[in-house]
Design a protein around this motif. Structure first.
Motif, PDB file in Angstrom:
ATOM      1  N   ILE A 196       0.663  -1.235   0.098  1.00  9.72           N
ATOM      2  CA  ILE A 196      -0.051  -0.047  -0.068  1.00  9.72           C
ATOM      3  C   ILE A 196       0.934   1.257   0.019  1.00  9.72           C
ATOM      4  O   ILE A 196       0.682   2.300  -0.734  1.00  9.72           O
ATOM      5  CB  ILE A 196      -1.042   0.038   1.154  1.00  9.72           C
ATOM      6  CG1 ILE A 196      -1.995  -1.125   1.272  1.00  9.72           C
ATOM      7  CG2 ILE A 196      -1.755   1.499   1.302  1.00  9.72           C
ATOM      8  CD1 ILE A 196      -3.007  -0.991  -0.017  1.00  9.72           C
ATOM      9  N   ASP A 197       1.986   1.254   0.772  1.00 15.08           N
ATOM     10  CA  ASP A 197       2.864   2.399   0.497  1.00 15.08           C
ATOM     11  C   ASP A 197       3.233   2.579  -0.679  1.00 15.08           C
ATOM     12  O   ASP A 197       3.514   3.782  -1.029  1.00 15.08           O
ATOM     13  CB  ASP A 197       3.984   2.050   1.563  1.00 15.08           C
ATOM     14  CG  ASP A 197       4.941   3.074   1.792  1.00 15.08           C
ATOM     15  OD1 ASP A 197       4.762   4.280   1.715  1.00 15.08           O
ATOM     16  OD2 ASP A 197       6.372   2.929   1.756  1.00 15.08           O
ATOM     17  N   ALA A 198       3.680   1.666  -1.381  1.00 14.98           N
ATOM     18  CA  ALA A 198       4.324   1.772  -2.688  1.00 14.98           C
ATOM     19  C   ALA A 198       3.260   2.352  -3.673  1.00 14.98           C
ATOM     20  O   ALA A 198       3.391   3.471  -4.499  1.00 14.98           O
ATOM     21  CB  ALA A 198       4.751   0.471  -3.556  1.00 14.98           C
ATOM     22  N   VAL A 200       0.714   4.601  -2.478  1.00 19.12           N
ATOM     23  CA  VAL A 200       0.648   5.756  -2.254  1.00 19.12           C
ATOM     24  C   VAL A 200       1.721   6.450  -2.763  1.00 19.12           C
ATOM     25  O   VAL A 200       1.448   7.860  -3.225  1.00 19.12           O
ATOM     26  CB  VAL A 200       0.694   5.861  -0.751  1.00 19.12           C
ATOM     27  CG1 VAL A 200       0.797   7.208  -0.110  1.00 19.12           C
ATOM     28  CG2 VAL A 200      -0.473   5.063   0.262  1.00 19.12           C
ATOM     29  N   HIS A 201       2.842   5.946  -2.989  1.00 16.27           N
ATOM     30  CA  HIS A 201       4.062   6.685  -3.541  1.00 16.27           C
ATOM     31  C   HIS A 201       3.634   7.144  -5.094  1.00 16.27           C
ATOM     32  O   HIS A 201       3.803   8.262  -5.437  1.00 16.27           O
ATOM     33  CB  HIS A 201       5.354   5.853  -3.753  1.00 16.27           C
ATOM     34  CG  HIS A 201       5.763   5.614  -2.366  1.00 16.27           C
ATOM     35  ND1 HIS A 201       6.653   4.468  -2.271  1.00 16.27           N
ATOM     36  CD2 HIS A 201       5.675   6.389  -1.024  1.00 16.27           C
ATOM     37  CE1 HIS A 201       7.048   4.696  -0.732  1.00 16.27           C
ATOM     38  NE2 HIS A 201       6.474   5.573  -0.365  1.00 16.27           N
ATOM     39  N   ALA A 202       2.964   5.935  -5.616  1.00 13.92           N
ATOM     40  CA  ALA A 202       2.466   6.376  -7.134  1.00 13.92           C
ATOM     41  C   ALA A 202       1.230   7.453  -7.267  1.00 13.92           C
ATOM     42  O   ALA A 202       1.408   8.425  -7.889  1.00 13.92           O
ATOM     43  CB  ALA A 202       2.083   5.218  -7.877  1.00 13.92           C
ATOM     44  N   VAL A 267      -0.396  12.579   2.175  1.00 13.22           N
ATOM     45  CA  VAL A 267      -0.709  11.263   3.070  1.00 13.22           C
ATOM     46  C   VAL A 267       0.646  10.857   3.862  1.00 13.22           C
ATOM     47  O   VAL A 267       0.498  10.588   4.965  1.00 13.22           O
ATOM     48  CB  VAL A 267      -1.123  10.036   1.942  1.00 13.22           C
ATOM     49  CG1 VAL A 267      -0.945   8.892   2.603  1.00 13.22           C
ATOM     50  CG2 VAL A 267      -2.105  10.276   1.014  1.00 13.22           C
ATOM     51  N   HIS A 268       1.692  11.325   3.326  1.00 21.86           N
ATOM     52  CA  HIS A 268       2.995  11.288   4.020  1.00 21.86           C
ATOM     53  C   HIS A 268       3.108  12.007   5.105  1.00 21.86           C
ATOM     54  O   HIS A 268       3.358  11.614   5.990  1.00 21.86           O
ATOM     55  CB  HIS A 268       4.042  11.162   3.010  1.00 21.86           C
ATOM     56  CG  HIS A 268       4.316   9.882   2.372  1.00 21.86           C
ATOM     57  ND1 HIS A 268       3.445   9.092   1.372  1.00 21.86           N
ATOM     58  CD2 HIS A 268       5.496   8.943   2.572  1.00 21.86           C
ATOM     59  CE1 HIS A 268       4.049   7.972   0.963  1.00 21.86           C
ATOM     60  NE2 HIS A 268       5.018   7.797   1.863  1.00 21.86           N
ATOM     61  N   ALA A 269       2.884  13.178   4.764  1.00 27.68           N
ATOM     62  CA  ALA A 269       2.921  14.305   6.086  1.00 27.68           C
ATOM     63  C   ALA A 269       2.137  13.910   7.302  1.00 27.68           C
ATOM     64  O   ALA A 269       2.505  13.987   8.316  1.00 27.68           O
ATOM     65  CB  ALA A 269       2.606  15.564   5.450  1.00 27.68           C
ATOM     66  N   PRO A 281       4.190   1.108  11.814  1.00 25.67           N
ATOM     67  CA  PRO A 281       5.009   1.081  10.475  1.00 25.67           C
ATOM     68  C   PRO A 281       4.802   1.875   9.431  1.00 25.67           C
ATOM     69  O   PRO A 281       3.494   2.369   9.400  1.00 25.67           O
ATOM     70  CB  PRO A 281       4.712  -0.745  10.353  1.00 25.67           C
ATOM     71  CG  PRO A 281       4.440  -1.481  11.275  1.00 25.67           C
ATOM     72  CD  PRO A 281       3.681  -0.286  12.306  1.00 25.67           C
ATOM     73  N   HIS A 282       5.712   2.275   8.692  1.00 25.26           N
ATOM     74  CA  HIS A 282       5.448   3.449   7.703  1.00 25.26           C
ATOM     75  C   HIS A 282       4.132   3.145   6.780  1.00 25.26           C
ATOM     76  O   HIS A 282       3.382   4.016   6.619  1.00 25.26           O
ATOM     77  CB  HIS A 282       6.731   3.923   6.906  1.00 25.26           C
ATOM     78  CG  HIS A 282       6.536   4.720   5.873  1.00 25.26           C
ATOM     79  ND1 HIS A 282       6.370   5.967   5.948  1.00 25.26           N
ATOM     80  CD2 HIS A 282       6.413   4.318   4.596  1.00 25.26           C
ATOM     81  CE1 HIS A 282       6.254   6.494   4.720  1.00 25.26           C
ATOM     82  NE2 HIS A 282       6.398   5.795   3.930  1.00 25.26           N
ATOM     83  N   GLY A 283       4.223   1.789   6.309  1.00 28.27           N
ATOM     84  CA  GLY A 283       3.195   1.594   5.235  1.00 28.27           C
ATOM     85  C   GLY A 283       1.663   1.600   5.864  1.00 28.27           C
ATOM     86  O   GLY A 283       0.885   2.080   5.373  1.00 28.27           O
ATOM     87  N   SER A 285       0.883   3.210   8.613  1.00 29.08           N
ATOM     88  CA  SER A 285       0.602   4.613   8.816  1.00 29.08           C
ATOM     89  C   SER A 285      -0.167   5.371   7.686  1.00 29.08           C
ATOM     90  O   SER A 285      -1.028   5.921   7.709  1.00 29.08           O
ATOM     91  CB  SER A 285       2.018   5.272   9.389  1.00 29.08           C
ATOM     92  OG  SER A 285       2.660   4.905  10.467  1.00 29.08           O
ATOM     93  N   ASN A 286       0.520   5.210   6.488  1.00 26.65           N
ATOM     94  CA  ASN A 286       0.027   5.715   5.158  1.00 26.65           C
ATOM     95  C   ASN A 286      -1.453   5.026   4.956  1.00 26.65           C
ATOM     96  O   ASN A 286      -2.099   5.885   4.680  1.00 26.65           O
ATOM     97  CB  ASN A 286       0.794   5.421   4.112  1.00 26.65           C
ATOM     98  CG  ASN A 286       2.024   6.157   3.939  1.00 26.65           C
ATOM     99  OD1 ASN A 286       1.886   7.463   4.167  1.00 26.65           O
ATOM    100  ND2 ASN A 286       3.370   5.805   3.763  1.00 26.65           N
ATOM    101  N   ALA A 287      -1.648   3.853   5.368  1.00 25.36           N
ATOM    102  CA  ALA A 287      -2.715   3.386   4.569  1.00 25.36           C
ATOM    103  C   ALA A 287      -3.896   3.780   5.775  1.00 25.36           C
ATOM    104  O   ALA A 287      -5.022   4.045   5.049  1.00 25.36           O
ATOM    105  CB  ALA A 287      -2.706   1.749   4.855  1.00 25.36           C
TER     106      ALA A 287
HETATM  107 ZN   LIG Z   1       6.134   5.814   1.776  1.00 27.48          ZN
END
Ligand SMILES: [Zn+2]
Length: 390
Positions: A196-198, A200-202, A267-269, A281-283, A285-287
């Motif tokens: 999901i993190d990946a 979000v990057h896209a 989303v990252h902020a 975990p980072h991913g 958190s983003n989700a």
């Molecule tokens: Zn990320």
């Protein structure tokens, strides 16, 4: 009619090797670049699993002295980085290999910089402040998510929870080695969160308001989403599926190339205070904030989300109903996050409602990311988004 293409710059890792079993051929791929003595940066979990052994053996067979530093933790600290540098210096390292998730790769990047240049890290923080030169650097990701092997950024935790970053093209490695075999054993929860993190990057790269958002990043983001969305469920529930694992690793790299040049946003902020304070975990958190931030952005970004909706969910491609496709895209993403088993609410990861105000204040410190968001985010907006996610 002629249209003027906005100027942009694009930087990525110059050497990419993608093939199964490539890690066991690291010597053949990278020894000539790394010199006679390599600092091999990894984490204790991977050492226990023995996942790095074929790579280390391969470097040794190529005649290199390999010094292993395997003390990298999640959200790596300044002390860990400095220990890696100390060990590399004692070994007279001529090159650095990073092997692991984003944390190991981030430590390897800055270790290569500090060992190569001897520069003062306090002057290197921020964008474009590193001087170099760095030592030769090869990165081998073992998760499919961060894209760190193709990004010019390294994030280090200073003190209790302050995240500081160095962003410089000097931190792009000479070679990234992508071996999908390394990801076969990733547990479902990590596969889901990093996947999901990946995505979000896209998504954030595609919709980024950065002045350097560019056609290469947009193209890469769309292909990344196509690969990631089509394969994340298979990778989570059928972890040995090589096709799905390969698609996830490639997709996360493409997303990394996209956001390295068209940076991520709210989303990252809003994810950083969740990870920093509560060690989520980072991913994940983003989700947790993803659908809520996209709903907030929709008044400004609906046309952009509608454009990529069909890359993630092919039945949403085409048609005139921009608002409808945007809404469906956001709801489907939320559904996907639930289906791959991720927790859905801030309260599910132990965050009390009383913490939301402090988190909103902390999120405002991420102005370097917030400036890229399609819609301006105030502290009151951030609090509303956290409340919706709670
Ligand atoms: Zn990320």
């Amino acid at each position: 009619m002629t249209t003027t293409l906005a100027p942009f710059s694009f930087h990525t890792t110059p050497g990419l090797v993608f093939r199964p079993s490539a890690a066991g051929e690291l010597g053949a791929i990278a020894a000539s670049r790394l010199g006679g003595s390599v600092l091999f940066v990894t984490d204790p979990g991977l050492t226990r699993l023995g996942l790095g052994e074929p790579a280390i053996a391969s470097l040794q067979e190529a005649g290199l002295k390999v010094t292993v530093f395997d003390a990298v933790e999640a959200d790596p600290s300044l002390a860990t980085l400095m220990k890696a540098v100390e060990i590399g210096r004692a070994a007279n390292a001529t090159g650095v290999a990073g092997f692991g998730g984003g944390s190991s790769l981030d430590v390897a990047k800055l270790a290569a910089l500090l060992l190569g240049s001897g520069e003062d890290l306090d002057e290197a923080w921020g964008v474009g402040n590193a001087k170099g030169p760095r030592l030769p650097l090869v990165l081998v990701p073992t998760t499919a998510g961060t894209g760190s092997e193709v990004t010019p950024v390294s994030i280090i935790t200073v003190g209790q929870e302050e995240k500081r970053g160095v962003s410089s093209a000097l931190l792009l490695p000479d070679i990234a080695v992508l071996d999908p075999d390394l990801t076969l054993g990733l547990p479902p929860a990590i596969t889901a969160a990093t996947g999901i993190d990946a995505m979000v990057h896209a998504i954030e790269a595609y919709a980024s308001r950065s002045a350097n958002n560019n056609p290469l990043s947009k193209t890469l983001a769309r292909e990344a989403l196509r690969l990631l969305a089509a394969n994340i469920e298979t990778a989570v529930f059928d972890g040995q599926n090589m096709e799905a694992r390969s698609a996830m690793l490639l997709g996360s790299m493409l997303a990394g190339q996209a956001f390295a040049n068209s940076p991520v946003a709210a989303v990252h902020a809003l994810a950083y205070p969740i990870g920093g304070t509560f060690h989520v975990p980072h991913g994940l958190s983003n989700a947790l904030v993803l659908p809520h931030v996209l709903r907030f952005n929709a008044p400004e970004a609906a046309h952009l989300y509608a454009e990529i909706a069909g890359d993630c969910f092919p039945d949403l491609a085409g048609g005139d109903d921009t608002q409808g496709r945007c809404s469906a895209f956001i709801e489907r993403l939320a559904g996907l996050s639930a289906r791959v088993g991720l927790q859905q609410r801030l309260r599910d990861v132990g965050i009390g409602e009383e913490h939301l105000a402090k988190m909103a204040a902390d999120a405002m410190k991420q102005q370097r990311l917030l400036v890229n968001n399609p819609r301006a985010v105030s502290q009151a907006d951030a609090l509303d988004i956290y409340r919706a996610a709670w």
